[in-house]
Write a protein that holds these residues in place. Structure first.
Motif, PDB file in Angstrom:
ATOM      1  N   HIS A 102     -54.004  22.569   4.913  1.00 54.99           N
ATOM      2  CA  HIS A 102     -53.126  21.872   4.345  1.00 54.99           C
ATOM      3  C   HIS A 102     -53.420  21.670   2.899  1.00 54.99           C
ATOM      4  CE1 HIS A 102     -50.337  18.497   3.548  1.00 54.99           C
ATOM      5  NE2 HIS A 102     -49.839  18.990   4.689  1.00 54.99           N
ATOM      6  N   ARG A 103     -53.680  22.939   2.307  1.00 55.53           N
ATOM      7  CA  ARG A 103     -54.046  23.079   0.710  1.00 55.53           C
ATOM      8  C   ARG A 103     -52.622  23.617   0.299  1.00 55.53           C
ATOM      9  NH1 ARG A 103     -59.072  26.608  -0.933  1.00 55.53           N
ATOM     10  NH2 ARG A 103     -58.553  26.303  -3.405  1.00 55.53           N
ATOM     11  N   LEU A 104     -52.415  23.347  -1.062  1.00 58.18           N
ATOM     12  CA  LEU A 104     -51.252  23.644  -1.627  1.00 58.18           C
ATOM     13  C   LEU A 104     -51.205  25.197  -1.806  1.00 58.18           C
ATOM     14  CD1 LEU A 104     -51.073  20.693  -4.194  1.00 58.18           C
ATOM     15  CD2 LEU A 104     -49.763  20.942  -2.221  1.00 58.18           C
ATOM     16  N   PHE A 105     -50.366  25.888  -1.836  1.00 52.91           N
ATOM     17  CA  PHE A 105     -49.898  27.125  -2.002  1.00 52.91           C
ATOM     18  C   PHE A 105     -49.919  27.379  -3.565  1.00 52.91           C
ATOM     19  CE2 PHE A 105     -47.532  29.009   1.979  1.00 52.91           C
ATOM     20  CZ  PHE A 105     -48.301  28.259   2.584  1.00 52.91           C
ATOM     21  N   GLY A 106     -49.512  26.565  -4.219  1.00 52.34           N
ATOM     22  CA  GLY A 106     -49.497  26.727  -5.670  1.00 52.34           C
ATOM     23  C   GLY A 106     -49.496  25.262  -6.500  1.00 52.34           C
ATOM     24  N   PRO A 107     -49.448  25.122  -7.789  1.00 51.77           N
ATOM     25  CA  PRO A 107     -49.397  23.850  -8.421  1.00 51.77           C
ATOM     26  C   PRO A 107     -48.181  23.049  -8.505  1.00 51.77           C
ATOM     27  CG  PRO A 107     -49.408  25.640  -9.901  1.00 51.77           C
ATOM     28  CD  PRO A 107     -49.292  26.411  -8.652  1.00 51.77           C
ATOM     29  N   MET A 108     -48.255  22.132  -8.497  1.00 48.98           N
ATOM     30  CA  MET A 108     -47.064  20.999  -8.771  1.00 48.98           C
ATOM     31  C   MET A 108     -47.658  19.885  -9.337  1.00 48.98           C
ATOM     32  SD  MET A 108     -44.824  18.970  -5.872  1.00 48.98           S
ATOM     33  CE  MET A 108     -43.262  18.350  -6.016  1.00 48.98           C
ATOM     34  N   ARG A 109     -47.357  20.046 -10.792  1.00 48.49           N
ATOM     35  CA  ARG A 109     -47.935  19.168 -11.770  1.00 48.49           C
ATOM     36  C   ARG A 109     -47.372  17.663 -11.840  1.00 48.49           C
ATOM     37  NH1 ARG A 109     -47.890  24.023 -13.224  1.00 48.49           N
ATOM     38  NH2 ARG A 109     -49.862  25.271 -14.108  1.00 48.49           N
ATOM     39  N   ALA A 110     -46.002  17.640 -11.527  1.00 49.38           N
ATOM     40  CA  ALA A 110     -45.507  16.469 -11.234  1.00 49.38           C
ATOM     41  C   ALA A 110     -45.982  15.405 -10.674  1.00 49.38           C
ATOM     42  CB  ALA A 110     -43.924  16.539 -11.343  1.00 49.38           C
ATOM     43  N   TYR A 151     -43.851  21.424   0.642  1.00 54.32           N
ATOM     44  CA  TYR A 151     -42.636  22.384   0.410  1.00 54.32           C
ATOM     45  C   TYR A 151     -42.976  23.062  -0.950  1.00 54.32           C
ATOM     46  CZ  TYR A 151     -39.941  19.914   4.089  1.00 54.32           C
ATOM     47  OH  TYR A 151     -39.693  19.688   5.283  1.00 54.32           O
ATOM     48  N   ILE A 152     -44.322  23.600  -1.283  1.00 55.90           N
ATOM     49  CA  ILE A 152     -44.601  24.271  -2.471  1.00 55.90           C
ATOM     50  C   ILE A 152     -44.613  25.439  -2.012  1.00 55.90           C
ATOM     51  CG2 ILE A 152     -46.381  24.597  -4.236  1.00 55.90           C
ATOM     52  CD1 ILE A 152     -47.200  21.660  -4.157  1.00 55.90           C
ATOM     53  N   ASP A 153     -43.866  26.266  -2.666  1.00 56.74           N
ATOM     54  CA  ASP A 153     -43.642  27.855  -2.061  1.00 56.74           C
ATOM     55  C   ASP A 153     -44.176  28.744  -3.094  1.00 56.74           C
ATOM     56  OD1 ASP A 153     -40.190  26.935  -1.493  1.00 56.74           O
ATOM     57  OD2 ASP A 153     -41.726  27.492  -0.067  1.00 56.74           O
ATOM     58  N   ASN A 154     -44.303  28.604  -4.397  1.00 53.21           N
ATOM     59  CA  ASN A 154     -44.928  29.508  -5.283  1.00 53.21           C
ATOM     60  C   ASN A 154     -46.176  29.506  -5.465  1.00 53.21           C
ATOM     61  OD1 ASN A 154     -42.297  30.611  -5.938  1.00 53.21           O
ATOM     62  ND2 ASN A 154     -42.031  28.384  -7.234  1.00 53.21           N
ATOM     63  N   ILE A 155     -46.845  30.670  -5.272  1.00 50.89           N
ATOM     64  CA  ILE A 155     -48.372  30.990  -5.451  1.00 50.89           C
ATOM     65  C   ILE A 155     -48.646  31.652  -7.125  1.00 50.89           C
ATOM     66  CG2 ILE A 155     -50.256  32.304  -4.569  1.00 50.89           C
ATOM     67  CD1 ILE A 155     -48.333  32.703  -1.835  1.00 50.89           C
TER      68      ILE A 155
END
Length: 166
Positions: A102-110, A151-155
């Motif tokens: 359950h680790r994020l695929f990429g950043p979500m700064r907000a 729902y973070i799609d971008n790596i």
């Protein structure tokens, strides 16, 4: 209906003697309904970490997610709760991948600015593959669908979740 981040034996708020996944399965059975369970492998390997603040996005950990709550990771996930995976499958529900860790695929700064995330497509694929192999070897179940955490799609390497699932 889909249910994320399980399976879990963590008690429900209405019945302290019953775990959430068991309660969901009973409710689905009562209404002759089927669900889709977006499962994780385990979050117990997401340490060291710091406990977050209840009521905000860090509640389950500052740098990683921990389910069902910080320092209680062994109460959730396919690796820790194989008996719940067997229950889900025996009752005819679908299981999909919500990734091993359950680790994020990429950043979500907000929202998740401090969360640790993958850097490369190969890291995401390795994480997905760990859960897929476990489910195939332990339960002879081949997961067909997946959903990235939050729902973070971008790596960061320019790839996306679509590349990882391909």
């Amino acid at each position: 209906m889909t249910f994320d981040d399980g399976p879990t034996s963590f008690p429900t708020t209405s019945d302290k003697n019953k775990g959430l996944t068991e309660a969901i399965c009973e409710t689905l059975k009562k209404y002759d309904a089927k669900g889709t369970f977006d499962i994780i492998g385990t979050t117990h390997e997401n340490y060291p970490d710091e406990e977050g603040n209840l009521g905000d996005f860090t509640w389950s950990g500052v740098h990683f997610d921990h389910y069902p709550k910080f320092k209680d990771d062994l109460s959730a996930g396919a690796i820790n709760k194989p008996e719940l995976i067997e229950k889900i499958l025996s009752e005819g529900h679908e299981i999909t991948s919500h990734t091993y860790s359950h680790r994020l695929f990429g950043p979500m700064r907000a929202i998740y600015g401090k969360r640790t995330h993958f850097q490369k497509l190969s890291e995401v694929v390795e994480d997905l593959d760990m859960l897929h192999k476990y489910m195939k070897e332990k339960f002879n179940y081949d997961m067909k669908l997946s959903r990235p955490p939050h729902y973070i799609d971008n790596i960061p390497d320019g790839s996306s979740s679509y590349d990882a699932y391909r």
